[in-house]
Motif scaffolding. Structure first.
Motif, mmCIF file in Angstrom:
data_model
loop_
_atom_site.group_PDB
_atom_site.id
_atom_site.type_symbol
_atom_site.label_atom_id
_atom_site.label_comp_id
_atom_site.label_asym_id
_atom_site.label_seq_id
_atom_site.Cartn_x
_atom_site.Cartn_y
_atom_site.Cartn_z
ATOM 1 N N GLN A 120 0.826 -1.200 0.000
ATOM 2 C CA GLN A 120 0.000 0.000 0.000
ATOM 3 C C GLN A 120 0.859 1.248 0.000
ATOM 4 O OE1 GLN A 120 -2.317 1.168 3.569
ATOM 5 N NE2 GLN A 120 -4.098 1.197 2.222
ATOM 6 N N ARG A 121 1.884 1.259 0.822
ATOM 7 C CA ARG A 121 2.719 2.460 0.934
ATOM 8 C C ARG A 121 3.580 2.679 -0.296
ATOM 9 N NH1 ARG A 121 4.423 5.965 4.797
ATOM 10 N NH2 ARG A 121 6.445 6.925 4.420
ATOM 11 N N SER A 166 1.141 2.576 -3.957
ATOM 12 C CA SER A 166 0.109 3.595 -4.121
ATOM 13 C C SER A 166 0.429 4.885 -3.384
ATOM 14 C CB SER A 166 -1.248 3.056 -3.635
ATOM 15 O OG SER A 166 -1.184 2.698 -2.267
ATOM 16 N N VAL A 222 0.330 5.500 -0.144
ATOM 17 C CA VAL A 222 -0.697 5.745 0.868
ATOM 18 C C VAL A 222 -0.227 5.193 2.205
ATOM 19 C CG1 VAL A 222 -3.047 5.177 1.597
ATOM 20 C CG2 VAL A 222 -2.604 5.768 -0.781
ATOM 21 N N ASN A 244 -6.536 7.272 5.312
ATOM 22 C CA ASN A 244 -5.500 6.821 4.395
ATOM 23 C C ASN A 244 -4.932 8.056 3.706
ATOM 24 O OD1 ASN A 244 -5.573 4.064 4.897
ATOM 25 N ND2 ASN A 244 -7.226 3.714 3.438
ATOM 26 N N GLU A 296 -2.549 10.161 1.272
ATOM 27 C CA GLU A 296 -1.725 10.111 0.075
ATOM 28 C C GLU A 296 -0.472 10.943 0.318
ATOM 29 O OE1 GLU A 296 -3.689 11.047 -3.543
ATOM 30 O OE2 GLU A 296 -5.368 9.683 -3.181
ATOM 31 N N GLN A 308 2.760 13.068 -0.180
ATOM 32 C CA GLN A 308 3.364 13.973 -1.150
ATOM 33 C C GLN A 308 4.861 13.945 -0.907
ATOM 34 O OE1 GLN A 308 1.441 17.803 -1.740
ATOM 35 N NE2 GLN A 308 3.404 18.759 -2.252
ATOM 36 N N THR A 353 5.435 6.841 -6.594
ATOM 37 C CA THR A 353 4.529 7.971 -6.797
ATOM 38 C C THR A 353 5.260 9.310 -6.775
ATOM 39 O OG1 THR A 353 4.046 7.968 -4.411
ATOM 40 C CG2 THR A 353 2.530 6.770 -5.849
#
Length: 535
Positions: A141-142, A145, A147, A242, A244, A246, A272
């Motif tokens: 997940q981290r 994505s 997150v 959750n 996101e 930056q 990301t």
């Protein structure tokens, strides 16, 4: 890395290994689980790890929240431990420094924890401080994505015993903490009216753990913070989400006495962050900067492919063409072959193109570059791994790296994140060296006024004092970089305060140890031209 231990820290990581419906009991029509014969341990004898791979005590049966599916089959915990044993013996950089203990005496987690060297460096610190595991679900997940569950606060863990100190480094934009007005430099004082600083009650400590590390989105707790005056300045009820991440923040161009200086805060080498990096460097190109500051003070590392990209965007094509960014060196069993991918060892070049992470291939888009012969790196002992690889790779082609802040963490090593039975494991598998064949910076890179040794860089020691927001020209590390760029010397100020950073664990007893989301990690395969690990 200079590291002090203020209290005994116990890492406690729990995983939910089953789900239930109704009463949770097995229905009469359910087929019985077949009896599985456990493998035998014989000291000094190792089967190929593929014999035990994906044989799990609790196999996964469907895709996770990221849509990932698995090859799990029914096995036992002994299968999992024997896989760890063989995998470690084959790929661990210091495999011949591990005691071959009988895995039957350990849980899976405890067995993995001791599958590492206990040798120490010249300074007395452990050679391997980077051995850990985490839930595959959380890891994916981290890193895939971008997150993470929480409130959007990056914490600085200063003191583990009473009086404890936990300081806000920064907050993620538009996160619950940012919206509530939580600022850099705020210190945590209370959670749900519990005295965070002084409590020794185990019930209180469990409640603090639950609040700091919410297991799911939608959990709500009351926080009280103080500012540098030690006055209670903010009380806020925060609800976990959750978030996101930056990874690139505070991109700006600063006018100095010697020209335009670019600044960016870069927090993690995860996929990301690629577009954010490209946008930031393109802004620097468009505005014609002549000096660059990359703030890596909280960047624990990640993708080595992205480290190579960042180094290229600093140096440009003329300085990096046909040059080596890094070469990986594995254990003595594999002098010429990568034991994880099976590929013949080849030097990693400076990557000049964007990567399509959905296919793990390079695109035809050339990365922007500022073509500089000098770069300022803002660093602390949290500057680690891929961040240090950027420093080392640039130094290998004679780009001057000026280090501002403190000694980096000292991790010239890396690994391929490897999943087995719901857990992703990270064990040191290689050391990276630059184009000059240098890679021995296990004590970290240090800023000094007159460098003598290979792990010393020109620069200034400066304390990360939290009194100014990141990117402010008056913030201590950035102000030191500007002063050095303009005058060639360091400003007079206090040296770093010898803080202790608690790397990972949970609060236990009267001491506190914090389980932090790990930012180091993603193994990624670049199909053109090579496979790519993480650091």
């Amino acid at each position: 890395m200079n590291q002090q231990i203020l209290s005994v820290l116990i890492i406690v990581i729990s995983f939910t290994l089953f789900a239930c419906g109704g009463s949770g009991s097995q229905t009469p029509s359910s087929p019985p689980i077949p009896s599985i014969e456990e493998p035998n341990w014989i000291a000094g004898q190792f089967s190929n790890d593929s014999v035990y791979k994906d044989l799990c005590a609790v196999p996964r049966t469907g895709p996770d929240s990221n849509g990932d599916t698995f090859l799990d089959s029914q096995g036992t915990s002994m299968h999992e431990k024997m896989w760890l044993r063989s995998w470690t013996n084959d790929t661990y950089l210091w495999f011949n420094e591990i005691d071959d203990n009988n895995p039957a005496a350990f849980s899976v987690a405890n067995y993995f924890s001791q599958l590492k060297t206990d040798e120490r460096t010249a300074s007395g610190s452990f050679k391997d401080n980077f051995h850990f595991s985490q839930s595959t679900e959380d890891h994916n997940q981290r890193t895939q994505s971008g997150v993470a569950s929480g409130y959007g606060i990056s914490w600085e863990f200063v003191s583990s015993s009473s009086p404890r100190r936990l300081i806000v480094r920064f907050t993620e934009p538009d996160s619950p903490a940012a919206i509530a007005g939580v600022l850099r430099g705020y210190e945590l004082k209370k959670i749900d009216n519990i005295d965070f600083v002084n409590t020794s009650d185990q019930v209180d400590i469990d409640q603090i753990n639950a609040a700091l590390f919410p297991s799911d989105p939608g959990q709500t707790f009351n926080f009280v913070f103080s500012d540098e005056t030690k006055k209670d300045v903010l009380e806020s009820t925060l609800t976990s989400q959750n978030i996101e991440l930056q990874t690139v923040q505070n991109v700006k161009v600063i006018d100095t006495d010697i020209g335009r200086m670019g600044y960016m805060q870069f927090n993690s080498f995860i996929r990301t962050g690629q577009q954010e990096l490209i946008d930031g460097f393109q802004q620097f190109v468009d505005q014609g900067i002549t000096e660059l500051v990359i703030d890596l003070r909280y960047n624990g590392g990640g993708l080595l492919a992205m480290a190579s990209q960042v180094a290229y965007m600093v140096a440009g094509s003329a300085q990096t063409n046909n040059q080596t960014f890094e070469t990986l060196q594995f254990n003595e069993k594999y002098p010429n072959k990568n034991p994880v991918t099976g590929d013949t060892l080849q030097p990693t070049p400076f990557y000049t193109r964007e990567i399509d992470w959905s296919t793990n291939q390079f695109t035809n888009n050339t990365l922007p570059s500022v073509d500089l012969t000098r770069v300022f790196i803002l660093a602390t002992d949290n500057t680690c791994s891929a961040s240090e690889a950027v420093i080392n790779g640039l130094r290998g082609i004679d780009v001057e790296v000026v280090l501002i802040g403190d000694t980096t963490c000292g991790k010239p090593f890396g690994f391929y994140a490897t999943d087995n039975c719901s857990t992703t494991y990270f064990t040191i598998q290689f050391q990276g060296v630059n184009a000059k064949d240098f890679g021995e910076y296990s004590e970290g890179f240090s800023p000094v006024t007159s460098p003598i040794f290979d792990d010393e860089l020109p620069g200034c020691r400066a304390a990360d004092n939290f009194t100014q927001i990141l990117g402010n020209v008056d913030e201590s590390l950035l102000a030191s970089a500007i002063s050095y760029a303009e005058t060639g010397s360091c400003p007079i100020q206090n040296k770093p305060a010898g803080k202790v950073t608690i790397k990972a664990a949970n609060i236990q007893g009267p001491g506190i140890a914090i389980q932090t989301p790990n930012t180091l990690l993603e193994s990624i395969r670049i199909l053109t031209p090579i496979s790519e690990p993480t650091a």
